[in-house]
Write a protein that holds these residues in place. Structure first.
Motif, PDB file in Angstrom:
ATOM      1  N   GLN A  52     -44.216 -39.102   8.402  1.00  0.00           N
ATOM      2  CA  GLN A  52     -44.519 -37.731   8.820  1.00  0.00           C
ATOM      3  C   GLN A  52     -43.834 -36.726   7.912  1.00  0.00           C
ATOM      4  O   GLN A  52     -44.453 -35.766   7.432  1.00  0.00           O
ATOM      5  N   ILE A  53     -42.534 -36.943   7.665  1.00  0.00           N
ATOM      6  CA  ILE A  53     -41.777 -36.007   6.831  1.00  0.00           C
ATOM      7  C   ILE A  53     -42.275 -36.045   5.391  1.00  0.00           C
ATOM      8  O   ILE A  53     -42.402 -35.011   4.735  1.00  0.00           O
ATOM      9  N   ARG A  54     -42.585 -37.246   4.897  1.00  0.00           N
ATOM     10  CA  ARG A  54     -43.098 -37.365   3.534  1.00  0.00           C
ATOM     11  C   ARG A  54     -44.462 -36.701   3.394  1.00  0.00           C
ATOM     12  O   ARG A  54     -44.762 -36.060   2.393  1.00  0.00           O
ATOM     13  N   GLY A  55     -45.293 -36.856   4.437  1.00  0.00           N
ATOM     14  CA  GLY A  55     -46.641 -36.304   4.377  1.00  0.00           C
ATOM     15  C   GLY A  55     -46.692 -34.809   4.579  1.00  0.00           C
ATOM     16  O   GLY A  55     -47.396 -34.098   3.857  1.00  0.00           O
ATOM     17  N   ARG A  56     -45.953 -34.314   5.559  1.00  0.00           N
ATOM     18  CA  ARG A  56     -46.003 -32.891   5.892  1.00  0.00           C
ATOM     19  C   ARG A  56     -44.865 -32.092   5.272  1.00  0.00           C
ATOM     20  O   ARG A  56     -44.936 -30.858   5.217  1.00  0.00           O
ATOM     21  N   GLY A  57     -43.792 -32.801   4.843  1.00  0.00           N
ATOM     22  CA  GLY A  57     -42.626 -32.094   4.346  1.00  0.00           C
ATOM     23  C   GLY A  57     -41.742 -31.674   5.505  1.00  0.00           C
ATOM     24  O   GLY A  57     -42.206 -31.556   6.650  1.00  0.00           O
ATOM     25  N   PRO A  58     -40.458 -31.406   5.261  1.00  0.00           N
ATOM     26  CA  PRO A  58     -39.545 -31.002   6.350  1.00  0.00           C
ATOM     27  C   PRO A  58     -40.019 -29.749   7.067  1.00  0.00           C
ATOM     28  O   PRO A  58     -40.011 -29.684   8.303  1.00  0.00           O
ATOM     29  N   PHE A  59     -40.433 -28.746   6.296  1.00  0.00           N
ATOM     30  CA  PHE A  59     -40.865 -27.491   6.910  1.00  0.00           C
ATOM     31  C   PHE A  59     -42.147 -27.691   7.717  1.00  0.00           C
ATOM     32  O   PHE A  59     -42.278 -27.204   8.840  1.00  0.00           O
ATOM     33  N   GLY A  60     -43.101 -28.442   7.127  1.00  0.00           N
ATOM     34  CA  GLY A  60     -44.351 -28.699   7.842  1.00  0.00           C
ATOM     35  C   GLY A  60     -44.137 -29.505   9.107  1.00  0.00           C
ATOM     36  O   GLY A  60     -44.802 -29.279  10.121  1.00  0.00           O
ATOM     37  N   THR A  61     -43.172 -30.447   9.057  1.00  0.00           N
ATOM     38  CA  THR A  61     -42.849 -31.248  10.239  1.00  0.00           C
ATOM     39  C   THR A  61     -42.274 -30.373  11.347  1.00  0.00           C
ATOM     40  O   THR A  61     -42.610 -30.533  12.528  1.00  0.00           O
TER      41      THR A  61
END
Length: 566
Positions: A52-61
């Motif tokens: 999830q973090i890799r796909g969306r990024g920290p901010f996107g998560t």
């Protein structure tokens, strides 16, 4: 005594220890099992979190988490006793208004809720059919409807009716009984494959429409990933402008759906965002040519390169592009790569019942190889009724529709499709140019992206776009309202081509009328851009802005239920 103690110690040292009780062994086993299960649970959710973090990024998560929390909080709020009853009442009132609008009422309305005791005469049936056809409706015949009806000319309809009548009882599930239908279906697929520059060995099927074509493409990808890679938690990555049929496929086939934002000003999918979301569970990438909301073409060439690099299938949804996309360049318009000439494209959906002008209920799904097609088949070898096989969801299918489709393709031909492409896309260009350059429109309406095909979408920086949509409806036009972001679009068809000047004239009138309303509001000291008033605003502007969509779902369910209210 010493000898006795020595003997006793010797016996104690040589004695076999008593086994632990069964309860102790079970307790140890239970603890071990519990720890293993906890470890597996921890590993599973750690992996999901990392992906999830890799796909969306920290901010996107964090944004996703906030959105989920906000949705949950609002859902709880809507379930509070006082709020719930008020919402329920308002939904019931809205659905009641919908029923009044859709279901014929009053004197002179006949309802047939049981079979007639005696058979009707042909004259009675024809008379009632004529009444049903003459019911009050938005005049698609006059080009007043965006999309929906893509041809409608009497000459082609006559040919389609004759083909339908000739093969009225035909069912392609029995190719030995109806060999002509089998031949026509195979030829339809071959013609569309050639249109999309399919390589040798390519294959395809006909379907009942774009939704089934997309469903089968997703099913094929799921089965392929399971068979070849053992994927049991499949995921698909789509632009958030991709057709809702991908959401339906994810719901039907238990596939996780990742949506990638298509932000302004281009409103096309970010290839970098798609790449970040790819993991070992990914089974399919998706691009649109063009998408339904804004009529824009995703960067299929870049998606193709990504699919090849990551060894993944790529589906191109060309249901709306249909028989326009392949003819753009020959009709004199700019285009971009989108078909099987891109090596990463493995499947394409194309609706023959849109700009192929076939009757509704016709679409095609094309595959780069015949092996990909077999993944959508269903075969039951040991059924008591015999070996059963079907190409898709349906078993029996209407051969009459296949015959009508074949007749349409043969009647129009390449020359006819080039001419229709020139007319339809030319009219769309005229609408786009007017919105960009006409002094009556350019300051208050903005074209969304750079459309190349038949759909022109626009929003308004100064007015409420849903009020414009409702005002156009009041003038007899049936255009499409959009959301996320707010907007509306015109999907140009042959009937619209004839009245495009009237459409632009009415649009300019509506814009000026809305501007006058805003001027009145300012004079009255109420400020600019007042609250939207009509049906589109109620659905998309108010209910559509709620964090929890349960209200919208209930309204949609009410609408669907109303369709079956006799």
């Amino acid at each position: 005594m010493a000898n006795q103690r020595a003997a006793l110690n010797l016996r104690n040292s040589l004695s076999i220890p008593k086994p632990k009780s069964t309860s102790n062994i079970l307790a140890i086993g239970t603890d071990l099992l519990r720890n293993v299960l906890f470890l597996l649970f921890l590993l599973r959710w750690t992996r999901k979190s990392v992906l999830q973090i890799r796909g969306r990024g920290p901010f996107g998560t964090l944004i996703d988490a906030y959105t989920s929390l906000r949705r949950l909080s609002y859902a709880i709020f809507l379930r509070l006793p006082g709020v719930r009853s008020q919402v329920k009442t308002q939904i019931a009132e809205t659905i009641q208004k919908l029923e009044i609008k859709l279901v014929p009422q009053g004197p002179g309305v006949s309802r047939f809720l049981t079979l007639p005791k005696e058979p009707w005469t042909e004259q009675q049936v024809r008379g009632e059919l004529e009444k049903l056809g003459d019911m009050e409706h938005t005049r698609w015949e006059d080009g007043r409807v965006s999309g929906a009806v893509y041809h409608g000319e009497d000459t082609l309809i006559k040919v389609q009716v004759e083909a339908f009548q000739r093969f009225m009882v035909a069912n392609p599930i029995h190719p030995d009984v109806f060999p002509g239908v089998r031949k026509m279906e195979a030829e339809i697929v071959a013609m569309v494959l050639a249109l999309f520059n399919a390589p040798p060995g390519a294959a395809g099927v006909t379907t009942s429409g774009g939704t089934e074509s997309i469903l089968m493409a997703c099913l094929s990808a799921r089965q392929k990933a399971y068979t070849e890679r053992g994927v049991t938690e499949p995921e698909i990555i789509i632009p958030d402008t991709a057709h809702a049929a991908f959401h339906k496929a994810a719901s039907y086939f238990n596939i996780k759906l990742h949506q990638v934002a298509c932000p302004s000003p281009n409103f096309t999918v970010s290839i970098k965002a798609v790449s970040r979301l790819i993991n070992s569970n990914t089974i399919l990438l998706v691009g649109s040519a063009p998408n339904f909301p804004h009529g824009l073409i995703d960067d299929i060439a870049a998606l193709s390169r990504l699919a090849l690099r990551r060894h993944l299938p790529l589906h191109v949804d060309c249901c709306l592009g249909s028989f326009l996309m392949p003819f753009l360049s020959r009709a004199g318009f700019p285009t971009q790569p989108f078909d099987f000439r891109l090596k990463g494209v493995t499947s394409i959906s194309c609706d023959t019942h849109k700009y192929g002008f076939a009757p509704k209920g016709n679409s095609t799904l094309l595959y780069r190889t015949a092996a990909l097609r077999t993944y959508q088949y269903f075969i039951s070898p040991d059924w008591s009724g015999g070996v059963y096989g079907s190409i898709g969801i349906a078993g029996s299918r209407p051969g009459a529709l296949i015959a009508s489709c074949w007749a349409s393709l043969m009647s129009v031909g390449e020359k006819g499709y080039i001419e229709s492409c020139h007319s339809i896309v030319g009219a769309a260009k005229k609408i786009e140019t007017a919105i960009r350059e006409d002094p009556a429109l350019k300051d208050d309406l903005k074209v969304m992206g750079k459309p190349l095909v038949s759909v022109v979408a626009f929003d308004s920086p100064t007015l409420n776009i849903y009020d414009i949509a409702d005002s156009m409806s009041a003038k007899g036009w049936h255009l499409n309202a959009l959301q996320n972001p707010p907007g509306m679009h015109v999907a140009v068809t042959l009937p619209i081509v004839k009245v495009v000047d009237k459409l632009l004239e009415d649009l300019a009138f509506v814009v000026e009328d809305e501007k006058e309303r805003e001027r009145v509001r300012i004079v009255e000291g109420k400020g600019k851009k007042g609250r939207a008033r009509g049906d589109s605003a109620a659905l998309y502007g108010v209910a559509g802005s709620l964090p929890d969509k349960s209200v919208v779902v209930q309204l949609a369910e009410g609408f669907l239920n109303t369709l079956y209210k006799a």
